[in-house]
Design a protein around this motif. Structure first.
Motif, short mmCIF file in Angstrom:
data_model
loop_
_atom_site.label_atom_id
_atom_site.label_comp_id
_atom_site.label_asym_id
_atom_site.label_seq_id
_atom_site.Cartn_x
_atom_site.Cartn_y
_atom_site.Cartn_z
N LYS A 106 59.31 -16.89 -2.07
CA LYS A 106 60.27 -17.50 -3.00
C LYS A 106 61.44 -18.12 -2.23
CE LYS A 106 62.85 -16.44 -7.19
NZ LYS A 106 63.21 -15.42 -8.17
N GLU A 107 61.95 -17.42 -1.24
CA GLU A 107 63.06 -17.92 -0.44
C GLU A 107 62.64 -19.17 0.35
OE1 GLU A 107 66.72 -18.53 1.23
OE2 GLU A 107 66.23 -17.21 -0.46
N CYS A 108 61.44 -19.15 0.88
CA CYS A 108 60.94 -20.31 1.63
C CYS A 108 60.80 -21.53 0.72
CB CYS A 108 59.62 -19.96 2.30
SG CYS A 108 59.04 -21.22 3.45
N ILE A 109 60.27 -21.32 -0.49
CA ILE A 109 60.14 -22.43 -1.45
C ILE A 109 61.52 -23.01 -1.75
CG2 ILE A 109 59.60 -22.99 -3.86
CD1 ILE A 109 57.25 -20.96 -3.61
N LYS A 110 62.50 -22.14 -1.95
CA LYS A 110 63.87 -22.59 -2.23
C LYS A 110 64.39 -23.46 -1.08
CE LYS A 110 68.51 -20.85 -2.84
NZ LYS A 110 69.36 -19.93 -2.12
N GLN A 111 64.14 -23.04 0.14
CA GLN A 111 64.63 -23.79 1.29
C GLN A 111 63.88 -25.11 1.47
OE1 GLN A 111 64.38 -20.53 4.15
NE2 GLN A 111 66.62 -20.49 4.23
N ILE A 112 62.60 -25.14 1.14
CA ILE A 112 61.85 -26.40 1.20
C ILE A 112 62.41 -27.36 0.16
CG2 ILE A 112 59.63 -27.51 0.81
CD1 ILE A 112 58.32 -24.99 2.02
N LYS A 113 62.69 -26.86 -1.03
CA LYS A 113 63.26 -27.72 -2.07
C LYS A 113 64.61 -28.29 -1.64
CE LYS A 113 60.96 -25.93 -6.15
NZ LYS A 113 61.15 -25.31 -7.46
N GLU A 114 65.39 -27.51 -0.92
CA GLU A 114 66.66 -28.01 -0.38
C GLU A 114 66.38 -29.13 0.62
OE1 GLU A 114 68.67 -24.55 1.18
OE2 GLU A 114 69.06 -23.77 -0.83
N ARG A 115 65.36 -28.96 1.44
CA ARG A 115 64.98 -30.02 2.40
C ARG A 115 64.56 -31.28 1.66
NH1 ARG A 115 63.13 -30.26 7.78
NH2 ARG A 115 64.15 -32.23 7.39
N LEU A 116 63.82 -31.11 0.57
CA LEU A 116 63.36 -32.27 -0.20
C LEU A 116 64.51 -33.06 -0.80
CD1 LEU A 116 60.19 -30.76 -1.89
CD2 LEU A 116 60.24 -32.72 -0.35
N ASN A 117 65.67 -32.42 -0.95
CA ASN A 117 66.85 -33.10 -1.50
C ASN A 117 67.75 -33.69 -0.43
OD1 ASN A 117 66.33 -32.72 -4.27
ND2 ASN A 117 67.01 -30.60 -4.12
N GLU A 118 67.37 -33.55 0.83
CA GLU A 118 68.19 -34.08 1.92
C GLU A 118 68.25 -35.60 1.88
OE1 GLU A 118 67.05 -32.79 5.80
OE2 GLU A 118 67.36 -30.68 5.29
N LEU A 119 69.38 -36.10 2.31
CA LEU A 119 69.56 -37.54 2.43
C LEU A 119 68.52 -38.08 3.42
CD1 LEU A 119 71.56 -39.65 1.35
CD2 LEU A 119 72.86 -39.37 3.46
N GLY A 120 67.83 -39.11 3.04
CA GLY A 120 66.83 -39.70 3.91
C GLY A 120 65.40 -39.28 3.58
N MET A 121 65.24 -38.22 2.81
CA MET A 121 63.89 -37.75 2.49
C MET A 121 63.11 -38.79 1.68
SD MET A 121 61.68 -35.31 2.97
CE MET A 121 62.56 -33.84 3.48
#
Length: 89
Positions: free
Chosen positions: A8-23
């Protein structure tokens, strides 16, 4: 296999990456596709790449990210490896 809390924590962090500028930039479409598939893999806790249709991802990079997610589930890769795929500028 990793426990639910870790996943669950890893999914949360991937979702944060997906929201990064440039993605959403075209040059990062492979990273985005790989991370989207990684979230699906982690949610389903599936280690069967054929069932997860990894072979249909658009690039080798996207497939590699999906395979790292499977390795993460199997405890063969650390979360940091999965989360630190660089974006192109």
């Amino acid at each position: 296999m990793r426990d639910k809390k870790e996943i669950k924590e890893c999914i949360k962090q991937i979702k944060e990456r997906l929201n990064e500028l440039g993605m959403n930039e075209p040059q990062n479409s492979s990273v985005k596709a790989g991370y989207q598939k990684a979230v699906e893999i982690l949610r389903k806790r599936s280690t069967d790449f054929k069932k997860m249709d990894v072979q249909y991802l658009p690039s080798s990079q996207a497939k590699a990210i999906a395979f790292i997610a499977i390795d993460y589930l199997n405890e063969d890769a650390e979360k940091e490896v999965l989360l630190n795929i660089p974006l192109k500028k």
